[in-house]
Design an enzyme around this catalytic site. Structure first.
Site, PDB file in Angstrom:
ATOM      1  N   CYS A   1       0.798  -1.222   0.000  1.00 46.45           N
ATOM      2  CA  CYS A   1       0.000   0.000   0.000  1.00 46.45           C
ATOM      3  C   CYS A   1       0.835   1.279   0.000  1.00 46.45           C
ATOM      4  O   CYS A   1       0.346   2.347  -0.358  1.00 46.45           O
ATOM      5  CB  CYS A   1      -0.947   0.003   1.194  1.00 46.45           C
ATOM      6  SG  CYS A   1      -2.136  -1.362   1.179  1.00 46.45           S
TER       7      CYS A   1
ATOM      8  N   HIS B   1      -3.324   7.467   1.945  1.00 49.34           N
ATOM      9  CA  HIS B   1      -3.719   6.130   1.510  1.00 49.34           C
ATOM     10  C   HIS B   1      -5.105   5.848   2.062  1.00 49.34           C
ATOM     11  O   HIS B   1      -5.392   6.100   3.236  1.00 49.34           O
ATOM     12  CB  HIS B   1      -2.714   5.106   2.024  1.00 49.34           C
ATOM     13  CG  HIS B   1      -3.153   3.695   1.862  1.00 49.34           C
ATOM     14  ND1 HIS B   1      -3.649   3.201   0.680  1.00 49.34           N
ATOM     15  CD2 HIS B   1      -3.195   2.658   2.755  1.00 49.34           C
ATOM     16  CE1 HIS B   1      -3.969   1.932   0.829  1.00 49.34           C
ATOM     17  NE2 HIS B   1      -3.703   1.581   2.081  1.00 49.34           N
TER      18      HIS B   1
ATOM     19  N   ASN C   1     -10.054   0.106  -0.377  1.00 48.81           N
ATOM     20  CA  ASN C   1      -8.591   0.174  -0.325  1.00 48.81           C
ATOM     21  C   ASN C   1      -8.030  -0.421  -1.613  1.00 48.81           C
ATOM     22  O   ASN C   1      -8.100  -1.630  -1.827  1.00 48.81           O
ATOM     23  CB  ASN C   1      -8.085  -0.609   0.894  1.00 48.81           C
ATOM     24  CG  ASN C   1      -6.576  -0.568   1.056  1.00 48.81           C
ATOM     25  OD1 ASN C   1      -5.848  -0.190   0.153  1.00 48.81           O
ATOM     26  ND2 ASN C   1      -6.103  -0.981   2.218  1.00 48.81           N
TER      27      ASN C   1
END
Length: 321
Positions: free
Chosen positions: A113, A248, A278
């Site tokens: 990520c 993020h 996500n």
């Protein structure tokens, strides 16, 4: 001295939308449960046969169009992904060929990520050193391919997508726009709280994502707060100087915690998690593209980007738009 300037950005999301209610029809969960704990309402899922390179190419093409460029103008492609098309070659090389880029280099980086921040740092360093003049940085993921769709603790959290930015080397100066700094960290001791239980040299299969959610949350709040302070200090800034936080998109509670640490009003944080979930390395460039496209981010604004991912990895970047 050169500084990397962002001259174009683009994003791409697959067509298929999967809502929380659709997941609740086959899992022991609900729309309310997912929204309360994560802020997610829906996610996009790549179609059968739609690869990470396809998503990356579409986002890259849009970024290049907005920069008024084509693939032949590029010297470098750095693609962040944890879900490549194949073990090798790099997914970036497939994008390179489709864009018509015939010089320079194209390769992948893997920091899950945090991947977009890591890829941005690699490309920024190359432009600062004069190793390239124009670079394409992409974050692209098909996380739907590595999810255990019976595990309600993980499968509800992720989606597929891609985002990209085009960087140009420009003169560095105190008032010039561009990437002011990047800050990267990792801690391999935390491997077991977020990982995929497969791989070519371990099981020979791709495996599925496994996560200790509470511990990841705790680590995220701690490390993201620290790296945000580090990025601000490196540039002589305070939270009040930041115009936009582009984090993020992992969890609204984590996003809110970092925003509070900066002292930012909620309206100064770009949040797309409700519609995107996500998307790992794609989440920051997708959010950035949305905020630039709708006019929230404008020339002269100071942008702070931050992320944490498996590894653990984490990082931040400060950019003057």
């Amino acid at each position: 001295m050169f500084r990397s300037q962002i001259v174009g950005c683009g994003g791409y999301l697959p067509e298929r939308v999967v809502t929380n209610d659709e997941l609740a029809a086959r899992l022991d969960t609900s729309d309310a449960w997912i929204r309360q704990r994560t802020g997610i309402g829906e996610r996009r899922i790549a179609a059968d046969g739609e690869l990470t390179s396809d998503l990356a190419f579409c986002a890259a093409r849009r970024a290049l169009e907005r920069a008024g460029m084509s693939g032949s103008d590029l010297d470098l492609i750095v693609l962040a992904t944890a879900t490549p098309d194949q073990t090798f070659p790099a997914t970036a090389s497939k994008v390179q060929a489709r864009l018509g880029m015939k010089r320079g280099a194209a390769f992948d980086v893997q920091a899950v990520c945090s991947g977009f921040i890591f890829a941005l740092a690699v490309a920024d360093n190359a432009l600062r050193l004069g190793q390239a003049r124009t670079a394409l940085v992409i974050g692209a993921e098909t996380f739907s391919r590595i999810l255990d769709w019976q595990d309600r603790g993980t499968c509800v959290l992720f989606g597929d997508g891609a985002g990209a930015v085009v960087l140009n080397a420009g003169p560095a100066g105190p008032s010039d726009r561009g990437i002011l700094s990047t800050h990267l960290h990792s801690d391999g001791r935390q491997h077991d709280i977020l990982y995929v239980d497969g791989g070519p040299s371990s099981t020979g299969a791709a495996g599925c994502l496994r996560m200790e959610g509470r511990e990841v949350f705790r680590q995220a709040v701690q490390h993201l707060s620290e790296v945000v302070d580090e990025a601000l200090a490196a540039n002589g800034l305070s939270g009040a100087d930041i115009d936009w936080l582009v984090p993020h998109q992992a969890n609204t509670r984590i996003i809110d915690a970092v925003g509070r640490r900066l002292g930012l009003p909620a309206g100064k944080t770009v949040v797309t998690i409700e519609r995107h979930a996500n998307t790992s390395a794609a989440s920051i460039p997708l959010a950035l593209d949305e905020a630039v496209t709708d006019g929230r981010i404008r020339p002269g604004h100071l942008i702070l980007m931050e992320a944490l991912g498996g590894g653990l990895t984490w990082g931040a970047s400060v950019v003057r738009w």
